[in-house]
Design a protein around this motif. Structure first.
Motif, PDB file in Angstrom:
ATOM      1  N   ASP A  61       1.120  -0.661  -0.157  1.00  0.00           N
ATOM      2  CA  ASP A  61      -0.194  -0.063  -0.150  1.00  0.00           C
ATOM      3  C   ASP A  61       1.058   1.462  -0.495  1.00  0.00           C
ATOM      4  N   HIS A  62      -0.036   2.847  -0.178  1.00  0.00           N
ATOM      5  CA  HIS A  62       0.667   3.619  -0.391  1.00  0.00           C
ATOM      6  C   HIS A  62       1.638   4.052   0.620  1.00  0.00           C
ATOM      7  N   SER A  63       1.018   4.181   2.389  1.00  0.00           N
ATOM      8  CA  SER A  63       1.865   4.554   3.103  1.00  0.00           C
ATOM      9  C   SER A  63       3.490   3.223   3.732  1.00  0.00           C
ATOM     10  N   PHE A  64       3.948   2.324   3.295  1.00  0.00           N
ATOM     11  CA  PHE A  64       4.811   1.135   3.346  1.00  0.00           C
ATOM     12  C   PHE A  64       5.005   2.072   1.783  1.00  0.00           C
ATOM     13  N   TYR A  65       5.365   1.705   0.941  1.00  0.00           N
ATOM     14  CA  TYR A  65       6.394   2.606   0.147  1.00  0.00           C
ATOM     15  C   TYR A  65       6.405   4.516  -0.018  1.00  0.00           C
ATOM     16  N   MET A  66       5.744   5.101   1.348  1.00  0.00           N
ATOM     17  CA  MET A  66       6.275   5.996   1.731  1.00  0.00           C
ATOM     18  C   MET A  66       7.523   5.650   2.923  1.00  0.00           C
ATOM     19  N   SER A  67       6.939   5.082   3.676  1.00  0.00           N
ATOM     20  CA  SER A  67       8.030   4.906   4.539  1.00  0.00           C
ATOM     21  C   SER A  67       9.552   3.819   4.049  1.00  0.00           C
ATOM     22  N   LEU A  68       9.508   3.141   2.906  1.00  0.00           N
ATOM     23  CA  LEU A  68      10.202   2.596   2.394  1.00  0.00           C
ATOM     24  C   LEU A  68      10.841   4.343   1.917  1.00  0.00           C
ATOM     25  N   GLY A  69      10.556   5.162   1.787  1.00  0.00           N
ATOM     26  CA  GLY A  69      11.131   6.102   0.683  1.00  0.00           C
ATOM     27  C   GLY A  69      11.515   5.376  -1.231  1.00  0.00           C
ATOM     28  N   LEU A  70      10.317   4.926  -1.448  1.00  0.00           N
ATOM     29  CA  LEU A  70      10.882   4.529  -2.705  1.00  0.00           C
ATOM     30  C   LEU A  70      10.168   5.049  -3.544  1.00  0.00           C
ATOM     31  N   SER A  71       9.840   6.600  -3.264  1.00  0.00           N
ATOM     32  CA  SER A  71       9.279   7.496  -4.083  1.00  0.00           C
ATOM     33  C   SER A  71      10.853   8.230  -4.672  1.00  0.00           C
ATOM     34  N   SER A  72      11.831   8.436  -3.982  1.00  0.00           N
ATOM     35  CA  SER A  72      13.257   8.829  -4.599  1.00  0.00           C
ATOM     36  C   SER A  72      12.978   7.795  -5.639  1.00  0.00           C
ATOM     37  N   ALA A  73      13.031   6.661  -5.426  1.00  0.00           N
ATOM     38  CA  ALA A  73      14.053   5.210  -6.415  1.00  0.00           C
ATOM     39  C   ALA A  73      12.571   5.517  -7.764  1.00  0.00           C
ATOM     40  N   PHE A  74      11.995   5.410  -7.372  1.00  0.00           N
ATOM     41  CA  PHE A  74      10.921   5.056  -8.395  1.00  0.00           C
ATOM     42  C   PHE A  74      10.127   6.701  -8.868  1.00  0.00           C
ATOM     43  N   GLY A  75       9.554   6.998  -7.747  1.00  0.00           N
ATOM     44  CA  GLY A  75       8.975   9.370  -8.399  1.00  0.00           C
ATOM     45  C   GLY A  75       7.311   7.794  -7.421  1.00  0.00           C
ATOM     46  N   ASP A  76       6.087   9.125  -7.390  1.00  0.00           N
ATOM     47  CA  ASP A  76       5.117   9.029  -6.761  1.00  0.00           C
ATOM     48  C   ASP A  76       4.505   7.653  -6.965  1.00  0.00           C
ATOM     49  N   GLN A  77       3.780   6.913  -6.702  1.00  0.00           N
ATOM     50  CA  GLN A  77       3.388   5.746  -6.753  1.00  0.00           C
ATOM     51  C   GLN A  77       2.433   5.791  -8.216  1.00  0.00           C
ATOM     52  N   PRO A  78       1.532   6.380  -7.835  1.00  0.00           N
ATOM     53  CA  PRO A  78       0.809   6.958  -9.694  1.00  0.00           C
ATOM     54  C   PRO A  78       1.775   6.721 -11.032  1.00  0.00           C
ATOM     55  N   GLU A  79       2.571   6.942 -10.662  1.00  0.00           N
ATOM     56  CA  GLU A  79       3.405   7.682 -11.631  1.00  0.00           C
ATOM     57  C   GLU A  79       4.080   6.099 -11.980  1.00  0.00           C
ATOM     58  N   PHE A  80       4.548   5.399 -10.561  1.00  0.00           N
ATOM     59  CA  PHE A  80       5.487   3.986 -10.821  1.00  0.00           C
ATOM     60  C   PHE A  80       4.277   3.335 -11.360  1.00  0.00           C
ATOM     61  N   TYR A  81       3.171   3.552 -11.184  1.00  0.00           N
ATOM     62  CA  TYR A  81       2.387   2.210 -11.509  1.00  0.00           C
ATOM     63  C   TYR A  81       2.471   1.870 -12.774  1.00  0.00           C
TER      64      TYR A  81
END
Length: 137
Positions: A61-81
């Motif tokens: 889910d989005h909260s775990f995505y953010m807690s791992l800091g994946l947005s710095s590697a993959f961008g915002d989750q909707p963009e990544f999806y």
């Protein structure tokens, strides 16, 4: 990371992680990190950081995505999806877990004429299973 490597990981997560999770834990919209860890371990991928990050990014889910800091590697989750959807389906959309299962079903090298949805002794998935629904989930 080279684009072909990224694409290969995205396809592998859809082909190998998604069916395992569905069989072991039932079909859900998102899976807990511990559940994904189980599937990663079954594939001996738990030490492959890039592969793990893609699996978490695609299936949690989005909260775990953010807690791992994946947005710095993959961008915002909707963009990544959207990127994942383009790699798997050649279209700009937000993929669902059911879409990953459908991708695995369509792209499996084994024909889908079996109704067995069990794990083998090593934790491997019988990809001869029909993931289209039914009471097995």
């Amino acid at each position: 990371m080279f684009p072909w490597s990224k694409n290969r990981i995205i396809k592998s997560v859809a082909m190998e992680i998604a069916p395992r999770l569905s069989i072991k834990f039932g079909k859900k919209e998102y899976y807990d990190p511990e559940e994904i860890d189980w599937a990663l371990k079954a594939l001996n991928k738990e030490h492959d950081i890039k592969y793990c990050n893609y699996a978490y990014a695609m299936i949690t889910d989005h909260s775990f995505y953010m807690s791992l800091g994946l947005s710095s590697a993959f961008g915002d989750q909707p963009e990544f999806y959207r990127e994942v959807s383009y790699v798997l389906f050649k279209q700009d959309a937000q993929p669902t877990f059911d879409a990953y299962l459908e991708y695995a079903k369509i792209n499996a090298s084994t024909p889908y004429n079996s109704s067995n949805t069990s794990l083998d002794q090593s934790g491997g998935v019988d990809l001869g299973s029909d993931f289209s629904g039914g009471s097995d989930f």
